[in-house]
Design a protein around this motif. Structure first.
Motif, PDB file in Angstrom:
ATOM      1  N   SER A 151       4.425  22.941 -32.524  1.00 26.22           N
ATOM      2  CA  SER A 151       5.809  24.274 -32.191  1.00 26.22           C
ATOM      3  C   SER A 151       7.030  23.369 -31.672  1.00 26.22           C
ATOM      4  CB  SER A 151       5.385  25.131 -31.843  1.00 26.22           C
ATOM      5  OG  SER A 151       4.715  25.884 -32.918  1.00 26.22           O
ATOM      6  N   VAL A 152       6.893  23.011 -30.026  1.00 23.34           N
ATOM      7  CA  VAL A 152       7.926  22.165 -28.967  1.00 23.34           C
ATOM      8  C   VAL A 152       8.230  21.361 -29.931  1.00 23.34           C
ATOM      9  CG1 VAL A 152       8.138  21.635 -26.692  1.00 23.34           C
ATOM     10  CG2 VAL A 152       7.408  24.123 -27.541  1.00 23.34           C
ATOM     11  N   GLU A 153       7.339  20.603 -30.049  1.00 26.00           N
ATOM     12  CA  GLU A 153       7.669  18.809 -30.579  1.00 26.00           C
ATOM     13  C   GLU A 153       8.544  19.398 -32.078  1.00 26.00           C
ATOM     14  OE1 GLU A 153       3.902  15.947 -31.108  1.00 26.00           O
ATOM     15  OE2 GLU A 153       3.638  16.813 -28.870  1.00 26.00           O
ATOM     16  N   LEU A 154       8.170  19.846 -32.721  1.00 29.80           N
ATOM     17  CA  LEU A 154       8.832  20.168 -34.210  1.00 29.80           C
ATOM     18  C   LEU A 154      10.057  20.412 -33.959  1.00 29.80           C
ATOM     19  CD1 LEU A 154       6.085  20.910 -36.435  1.00 29.80           C
ATOM     20  CD2 LEU A 154       7.084  19.018 -36.450  1.00 29.80           C
ATOM     21  N   HIS A 155      10.266  21.788 -32.788  1.00 30.10           N
ATOM     22  CA  HIS A 155      11.442  22.341 -32.634  1.00 30.10           C
ATOM     23  C   HIS A 155      12.064  21.131 -32.405  1.00 30.10           C
ATOM     24  CE1 HIS A 155      13.194  26.669 -32.608  1.00 30.10           C
ATOM     25  NE2 HIS A 155      14.006  25.626 -31.908  1.00 30.10           N
ATOM     26  N   ASN A 156      12.236  20.388 -31.023  1.00 24.18           N
ATOM     27  CA  ASN A 156      13.192  19.371 -30.756  1.00 24.18           C
ATOM     28  C   ASN A 156      13.587  18.217 -32.066  1.00 24.18           C
ATOM     29  OD1 ASN A 156      12.852  20.985 -28.588  1.00 24.18           O
ATOM     30  ND2 ASN A 156      11.210  19.258 -27.611  1.00 24.18           N
ATOM     31  N   LEU A 157      12.466  17.938 -32.616  1.00 18.19           N
ATOM     32  CA  LEU A 157      13.050  17.049 -33.785  1.00 18.19           C
ATOM     33  C   LEU A 157      14.002  17.683 -34.745  1.00 18.19           C
ATOM     34  CD1 LEU A 157      12.128  14.283 -35.119  1.00 18.19           C
ATOM     35  CD2 LEU A 157      10.774  14.678 -36.032  1.00 18.19           C
ATOM     36  N   CYS A 158      12.912  18.744 -34.969  1.00 18.21           N
ATOM     37  CA  CYS A 158      14.785  19.196 -36.504  1.00 18.21           C
ATOM     38  C   CYS A 158      15.667  19.862 -35.581  1.00 18.21           C
ATOM     39  CB  CYS A 158      13.809  20.371 -36.918  1.00 18.21           C
ATOM     40  SG  CYS A 158      12.055  19.951 -38.020  1.00 18.21           S
ATOM     41  N   GLY A 159      15.806  20.250 -34.683  1.00 11.73           N
ATOM     42  CA  GLY A 159      17.402  20.464 -34.200  1.00 11.73           C
ATOM     43  C   GLY A 159      17.705  19.152 -33.736  1.00 11.73           C
ATOM     44  N   ILE A 160      17.474  18.443 -33.407  1.00  9.68           N
ATOM     45  CA  ILE A 160      18.235  17.004 -33.435  1.00  9.68           C
ATOM     46  C   ILE A 160      18.529  16.577 -34.789  1.00  9.68           C
ATOM     47  CG2 ILE A 160      17.988  14.563 -32.905  1.00  9.68           C
ATOM     48  CD1 ILE A 160      16.432  15.396 -30.491  1.00  9.68           C
ATOM     49  N   LEU A 161      17.458  16.612 -35.982  1.00 12.57           N
ATOM     50  CA  LEU A 161      18.182  16.241 -37.594  1.00 12.57           C
ATOM     51  C   LEU A 161      19.110  16.876 -37.702  1.00 12.57           C
ATOM     52  CD1 LEU A 161      14.773  15.272 -38.797  1.00 12.57           C
ATOM     53  CD2 LEU A 161      16.065  13.651 -37.702  1.00 12.57           C
ATOM     54  N   ILE A 162      19.249  18.798 -37.198  1.00 12.50           N
ATOM     55  CA  ILE A 162      20.074  19.075 -38.151  1.00 12.50           C
ATOM     56  C   ILE A 162      21.254  18.809 -36.977  1.00 12.50           C
ATOM     57  CG2 ILE A 162      19.119  21.545 -36.441  1.00 12.50           C
ATOM     58  CD1 ILE A 162      19.471  23.345 -39.665  1.00 12.50           C
ATOM     59  N   SER A 163      20.909  18.715 -36.150  1.00 12.45           N
ATOM     60  CA  SER A 163      22.911  18.283 -35.469  1.00 12.45           C
ATOM     61  C   SER A 163      23.028  17.472 -36.121  1.00 12.45           C
ATOM     62  CB  SER A 163      22.199  18.240 -34.417  1.00 12.45           C
ATOM     63  OG  SER A 163      22.048  19.139 -33.777  1.00 12.45           O
ATOM     64  N   LEU A 164      22.431  16.607 -36.659  1.00 12.28           N
ATOM     65  CA  LEU A 164      23.177  15.089 -37.037  1.00 12.28           C
ATOM     66  C   LEU A 164      23.373  15.390 -38.272  1.00 12.28           C
ATOM     67  CD1 LEU A 164      20.514  12.341 -36.349  1.00 12.28           C
ATOM     68  CD2 LEU A 164      22.969  12.869 -35.352  1.00 12.28           C
ATOM     69  N   ASN A 165      22.938  16.650 -39.237  1.00 11.23           N
ATOM     70  CA  ASN A 165      23.246  17.014 -40.729  1.00 11.23           C
ATOM     71  C   ASN A 165      24.102  17.628 -40.369  1.00 11.23           C
ATOM     72  OD1 ASN A 165      22.042  17.289 -43.095  1.00 11.23           O
ATOM     73  ND2 ASN A 165      21.509  18.975 -43.226  1.00 11.23           N
ATOM     74  N   TYR A 166      24.710  18.567 -39.761  1.00 11.78           N
ATOM     75  CA  TYR A 166      25.346  19.217 -39.308  1.00 11.78           C
ATOM     76  C   TYR A 166      26.861  17.952 -39.763  1.00 11.78           C
ATOM     77  CZ  TYR A 166      28.951  22.884 -37.659  1.00 11.78           C
ATOM     78  OH  TYR A 166      29.850  23.368 -37.679  1.00 11.78           O
ATOM     79  N   LEU A 167      26.850  17.587 -39.082  1.00  5.04           N
ATOM     80  CA  LEU A 167      28.139  16.407 -39.089  1.00  5.04           C
ATOM     81  C   LEU A 167      28.235  15.827 -40.113  1.00  5.04           C
ATOM     82  CD1 LEU A 167      27.110  13.837 -35.262  1.00  5.04           C
ATOM     83  CD2 LEU A 167      28.558  15.786 -35.746  1.00  5.04           C
ATOM     84  N   LEU A 168      26.802  15.659 -41.164  1.00  3.95           N
ATOM     85  CA  LEU A 168      27.355  14.895 -42.656  1.00  3.95           C
ATOM     86  C   LEU A 168      28.168  16.752 -43.327  1.00  3.95           C
ATOM     87  CD1 LEU A 168      27.617  13.526 -45.290  1.00  3.95           C
ATOM     88  CD2 LEU A 168      25.009  14.811 -45.693  1.00  3.95           C
TER      89      LEU A 168
END
Length: 204
Positions: A50-67
Motif C-alpha cells: 500500500s505504501v509503495e503503490l500510494h507513493n507511486l500513484c501520488g507522483i503519477l496523479i500529480s503529473l497527470n494534474y499538470l496535463l
C-alpha cells in the motif's frame, strides 16, 4: 424534441480523465488500507505494498494534474470551469430542485448541456472547487509527507507532520465523497451507461 450530438470530450480530456480515475481509486484503496490495517492483518492490500503503490500513484496523479492544468490553460476547455458569481446561488438552487424533484417528473433540465456549457451550474461549482482547491491541497500535503523535511516542525504548538497528515486525510475523504457523487450523477443520462460511453467516444 430531437437531440443534438455534441463532441464534448477531446482525446486529451479522455486520457486525463481515465488516468485520473484509475490513479485516484488506487490511492483511495491503498490509503484506506494504510489507515485501518496493520502489518499482521491487512485490510485490502498489504501495508508495505500500500505504501509503495500510494507513493507511486501520488507522483503519477500529480503529473497527470499538470496535463489538466496545461490543457485548460491552452484549450477552450478551461472556460468550462469559469463561473459567473452573479446569480450563482439561484442557479445552483434551481439545479438542486431539478435533481431532487424535476428529473423524476421527466421535466426538462433547467440548464441543458451545450458545446458552450457542458456543466450545469452545480457541476461547474463542485468540479471547479474539487479540481482547483481540493486537488492542489491533497497533492501538496501528499508531497510534503513524501518529503517530511519540508514540513514546519511546529504549527501553533502542534506537530506540523500531524496537521499535514490530518489535512491529507480530510481532503482525501471529501474528494472520495465527490467521486461517489460524480459516479451517481453520471448515471443520470439518456441511459445509465450513456455518460460513461461519452467519456470513451468523446460524443454526448
Amino acid at each position: 424534441m430531437a437531440s443534438e450530438k455534441l463532441y464534448l470530450y477531446p482525446i486529451w480530456i479522455r486520457i486525463w480523465h481515465w488516468l485520473n480515475a484509475v490513479l485516484f481509486i488506487t490511492l483511495l484503496i491503498t490509503g484506506v488500507s494504510m489507515q485501518y490495517s496493520n502489518p499482521e492483518n491487512p485490510l485490502l492490500v498489504s501495508f508495505e505494498l500500500s505504501v509503495e503503490l500510494h507513493n507511486l500513484c501520488g507522483i503519477l496523479i500529480s503529473l497527470n494534474y499538470l496535463l489538466f492544468i496545461f490543457g485548460n490553460a491552452f484549450t477552450s476547455n478551461g472556460r468550462q470551469y469559469k463561473m459567473k458569481t452573479e446569480g450563482l446561488m439561484t442557479r445552483i438552487f434551481n439545479q438542486s430542485i431539478y435533481y431532487l424533484f424535476g428529473m423524476f417528473k421527466k421535466q426538462d433540465a433547467p440548464y441543458p448541456i451545450s458545446a458552450e456549457n457542458k456543466f450545469n451550474p452545480m457541476q461547474r461549482f463542485i468540479y471547479s472547487t474539487a479540481m482547483y482547491v481540493g486537488f492542489p491541497l491533497i497533492i501538496a500535503s501528499g508531497m510534503a509527507m513524501l518529503l517530511p523535511e519540508m514540513i514546519i516542525p511546529q504549527i501553533f504548538g502542534l506537530s506540523g507532520l500531524l496537521l499535514t497528515a490530518m489535512l491529507h486525510v480530510v481532503i482525501g475523504f471529501v474528494l472520495s465523497l465527490f467521486l461517489f457523487i460524480h459516479l451517481y450523477v453520471c448515471t443520470i443520462g439518456s441511459s445509465i451507461s450513456s455518460n460513461f460511453k461519452s467519456m470513451i467516444t468523446g460524443w454526448h
